[in-house]
Design a protein around this motif. Structure first.
Motif, PDB file in Angstrom:
ATOM      1  N   LEU A  29     -57.355  86.171 151.752  1.00 35.48           N
ATOM      2  CA  LEU A  29     -58.321  87.085 152.372  1.00 35.48           C
ATOM      3  C   LEU A  29     -57.822  87.571 153.719  1.00 35.48           C
ATOM      4  CD1 LEU A  29     -61.220  88.302 152.939  1.00 35.48           C
ATOM      5  CD2 LEU A  29     -61.777  86.039 153.890  1.00 35.48           C
ATOM      6  N   ARG A  30     -57.381  86.658 154.548  1.00 35.29           N
ATOM      7  CA  ARG A  30     -56.931  87.035 155.893  1.00 35.29           C
ATOM      8  C   ARG A  30     -55.668  87.892 155.846  1.00 35.29           C
ATOM      9  NH1 ARG A  30     -61.710  86.731 157.894  1.00 35.29           N
ATOM     10  NH2 ARG A  30     -62.407  84.679 158.625  1.00 35.29           N
ATOM     11  N   LYS A  31     -54.789  87.662 154.878  1.00 31.36           N
ATOM     12  CA  LYS A  31     -53.599  88.505 154.757  1.00 31.36           C
ATOM     13  C   LYS A  31     -53.987  89.937 154.388  1.00 31.36           C
ATOM     14  CE  LYS A  31     -49.680  87.189 153.117  1.00 31.36           C
ATOM     15  NZ  LYS A  31     -48.599  86.691 152.225  1.00 31.36           N
ATOM     16  N   ASN A  32     -54.954  90.074 153.492  1.00 31.83           N
ATOM     17  CA  ASN A  32     -55.424  91.416 153.122  1.00 31.83           C
ATOM     18  C   ASN A  32     -56.100  92.098 154.307  1.00 31.83           C
ATOM     19  OD1 ASN A  32     -54.501  91.220 150.476  1.00 31.83           O
ATOM     20  ND2 ASN A  32     -56.400  90.315 149.734  1.00 31.83           N
ATOM     21  N   GLN A  33     -56.870  91.333 155.071  1.00 32.41           N
ATOM     22  CA  GLN A  33     -57.516  91.907 156.255  1.00 32.41           C
ATOM     23  C   GLN A  33     -56.490  92.287 157.317  1.00 32.41           C
ATOM     24  OE1 GLN A  33     -60.500  88.795 157.110  1.00 32.41           O
ATOM     25  NE2 GLN A  33     -62.068  90.310 156.604  1.00 32.41           N
ATOM     26  N   PHE A  34     -55.443  91.510 157.421  1.00 30.03           N
ATOM     27  CA  PHE A  34     -54.389  91.834 158.378  1.00 30.03           C
ATOM     28  C   PHE A  34     -53.725  93.157 158.016  1.00 30.03           C
ATOM     29  CE2 PHE A  34     -49.775  91.561 159.324  1.00 30.03           C
ATOM     30  CZ  PHE A  34     -49.849  91.624 160.707  1.00 30.03           C
ATOM     31  N   GLU A  63     -56.439  79.156 164.659  1.00 29.89           N
ATOM     32  CA  GLU A  63     -55.452  80.005 165.327  1.00 29.89           C
ATOM     33  C   GLU A  63     -55.508  81.435 164.789  1.00 29.89           C
ATOM     34  OE1 GLU A  63     -50.578  80.399 165.843  1.00 29.89           O
ATOM     35  OE2 GLU A  63     -51.447  78.637 164.873  1.00 29.89           O
ATOM     36  N   ILE A  64     -55.610  81.562 163.470  1.00 29.01           N
ATOM     37  CA  ILE A  64     -55.668  82.886 162.837  1.00 29.01           C
ATOM     38  C   ILE A  64     -56.914  83.634 163.279  1.00 29.01           C
ATOM     39  CG2 ILE A  64     -56.030  84.020 160.604  1.00 29.01           C
ATOM     40  CD1 ILE A  64     -54.113  81.858 159.434  1.00 29.01           C
ATOM     41  N   GLU A  65     -58.063  82.964 163.261  1.00 30.55           N
ATOM     42  CA  GLU A  65     -59.306  83.630 163.630  1.00 30.55           C
ATOM     43  C   GLU A  65     -59.306  84.039 165.103  1.00 30.55           C
ATOM     44  OE1 GLU A  65     -62.514  81.119 162.447  1.00 30.55           O
ATOM     45  OE2 GLU A  65     -62.097  81.354 160.300  1.00 30.55           O
ATOM     46  N   GLY A  76     -49.812  79.484 157.584  1.00 33.73           N
ATOM     47  CA  GLY A  76     -51.068  78.989 157.036  1.00 33.73           C
ATOM     48  C   GLY A  76     -51.085  79.005 155.527  1.00 33.73           C
ATOM     49  N   GLU A  77     -50.508  80.041 154.928  1.00 34.26           N
ATOM     50  CA  GLU A  77     -50.458  80.124 153.469  1.00 34.26           C
ATOM     51  C   GLU A  77     -49.571  79.014 152.896  1.00 34.26           C
ATOM     52  OE1 GLU A  77     -50.388  83.785 150.373  1.00 34.26           O
ATOM     53  OE2 GLU A  77     -48.680  83.692 151.734  1.00 34.26           O
ATOM     54  N   ARG A  78     -48.451  78.725 153.567  1.00 38.08           N
ATOM     55  CA  ARG A  78     -47.589  77.623 153.112  1.00 38.08           C
ATOM     56  C   ARG A  78     -48.328  76.295 153.177  1.00 38.08           C
ATOM     57  NH1 ARG A  78     -43.510  80.306 156.128  1.00 38.08           N
ATOM     58  NH2 ARG A  78     -43.845  78.863 157.851  1.00 38.08           N
ATOM     59  N   GLN A 108     -47.475  90.464 165.529  1.00 35.89           N
ATOM     60  CA  GLN A 108     -46.371  89.640 165.036  1.00 35.89           C
ATOM     61  C   GLN A 108     -46.786  88.179 164.953  1.00 35.89           C
ATOM     62  OE1 GLN A 108     -43.064  90.393 167.634  1.00 35.89           O
ATOM     63  NE2 GLN A 108     -42.803  92.512 166.975  1.00 35.89           N
ATOM     64  N   ALA A 109     -47.489  87.699 165.984  1.00 40.61           N
ATOM     65  CA  ALA A 109     -47.940  86.309 165.993  1.00 40.61           C
ATOM     66  C   ALA A 109     -48.913  86.042 164.850  1.00 40.61           C
ATOM     67  CB  ALA A 109     -48.602  85.981 167.333  1.00 40.61           C
ATOM     68  N   LEU A 110     -49.789  87.002 164.578  1.00 39.70           N
ATOM     69  CA  LEU A 110     -50.753  86.834 163.493  1.00 39.70           C
ATOM     70  C   LEU A 110     -50.044  86.805 162.142  1.00 39.70           C
ATOM     71  CD1 LEU A 110     -53.589  86.560 162.457  1.00 39.70           C
ATOM     72  CD2 LEU A 110     -53.872  89.040 162.656  1.00 39.70           C
ATOM     73  N   GLU A 111     -49.065  87.665 161.962  1.00 38.81           N
ATOM     74  CA  GLU A 111     -48.325  87.688 160.700  1.00 38.81           C
ATOM     75  C   GLU A 111     -47.631  86.349 160.464  1.00 38.81           C
ATOM     76  OE1 GLU A 111     -45.217  90.646 158.333  1.00 38.81           O
ATOM     77  OE2 GLU A 111     -45.270  90.657 160.524  1.00 38.81           O
TER      78      GLU A 111
END
Length: 358
Positions: free
Chosen positions: A243-248, A157-159, A218-220, A209-212
């Protein structure tokens, strides 16, 4: 915790408490109902947390067995002794970080107060109550539904959302500007929303917003997966979400750069093409060196072009170049993540013996 996981926890609490009380009664222990309460308090959301709580309660029990005789020797088997006991026991548990043991061991000490003695038989009775209650809780909590499938679903979903946002940003940046500098940003936003609707995607704002939200969830799940794995090392998932949070965060800064551009430089189409390339190859197993080479070529092209004459163009091109540097960091993060993985992690989580090509 998912609904299915909550239902399983409820069954463990009810069934485990009943089982612990029955076991304590079978062993002939006094105050056998306390074993059920201890089991209830021992069942945590994750396996590792259950083991940590159990260890803290056992350590607190040892402390209680040292402080209890002192309290009863000073005040006798009266309520005053419990007050003295708690004055010593509570700050000690707080200092050692074993607060989970305060309530359980206080209940056990009330049994001794009620019996009016603290001989070896009394201590053995309370120790067995603690061992039966925590033991049943630990055994039951060895089964917690696996979260691997849920984490993988969150990754997909994130990707997919990342890909959608990168494509939208490429479309908005590469769209021709027809109505002048002032109307350009507005038109790009409208065109982006229309393109998103045509492609079945969310508008950019809702997409961010959906990605955040997906990253937080996902982190939880990644943390819960790591806490529920006693043997296998699943820290990879937590590192991936980081990684994905930093890229976001970088993607948000790029969007801010684009929104502040008063006009669209000629080089915008080149950067848009690069964004499209990034979106086309965005994947967990892409380690980004090919994209970094392409980005370096774009930087060299921009540096080789004549400097802008007008202030407005200069500011817009500076913001465009800043966004390009942010994109470079976006790719560097993924490259460093891939290089930091062990061969075992690559084999296990990527299904390959070696790092894959771009």
């Amino acid at each position: 915790m998912p609904r299915y996981g909550r239902f399983i926890k409820i069954l463990k609490i009810a069934g485990g408490s009943l089982l612990a009380m029955a076991a304590a009664m079978a062993l002939g222990l006094r105050y056998s109902s306390s074993a059920g309460v201890i089991t209830l308090l021992s069942i945590q959301d994750t396996k590792r947390e259950t083991l940590r709580v159990t260890a803290r309660r056992l350590l607190a029990f040892l402390a209680a067995m040292v402080l209890g005789p002192v309290s009863f020797a000073v005040a006798g088997y009266r309520p005053l002794a419990m007050g003295i006991f708690l004055l010593m026991f509570t700050p000690l548990c707080m200092k050692w970080g074993i607060q989970e043991g305060i309530s359980v061991n206080t209940v056990l000490m009330t049994h001794i107060l009620a019996e009016g003695s603290m001989g070896m038989a009394d201590i053995a009775n309370e120790a067995l109550l603690l061992f039966v209650g925590t033991g049943v809780g630990v055994l039951l909590n060895l089964y917690i539904p696996g979260s691997g499938a849920a984490i993988r679903s969150a990754q997909r979903e994130i990707e997919e959302t990342f890909i959608c946002l990168l494509r939208q940003m490429a479309l908005e940046l590469g769209a021709p500007q027809e109505n002048g500098a002032e109307d350009g940003a507005e038109n790009r936003a409208e065109n982006g929303a229309e393109d998103g609707a045509e492609n079945g995607a969310q508008p950019a704002g809702r997409g961010f917003q959906a990605l955040e939200q997906a990253l937080e969830q996902g982190e939880r799940r990644a943390y819960e997966g790591m806490e529920n794995s006693l043997v296998a090392d699943t820290r990879y998932y937590l590192a991936y979400m980081g990684l994905r949070k930093n890229q976001f965060a970088i993607l948000c800064r790029m969007r801010d750069c684009f929104s502040r551009m008063e006009s669209k430089p000629n080089q915008a189409s080149v950067v848009a093409s690069l964004l499209e390339s990034v979106s086309a190859s965005f994947h967990e197993r892409n380690n980004a060196p090919g994209l970094l080479d392409e980005l370096e070529q774009v930087k060299l092209q921009m540096k080789a072009q004549p400097l802008p004459v007008h202030r407005q163009e200069f500011g817009s091109r500076a913001l465009l170049y800043l966004s390009l540097l942010e994109l470079e960091q976006f790719l560097v993060l993924k490259k460093e993540f891939a290089l930091g993985l062990s061969h075992e992690e690559i084999r296990r989580f990527w299904g390959e013996a070696e790092q894959p090509p771009v």
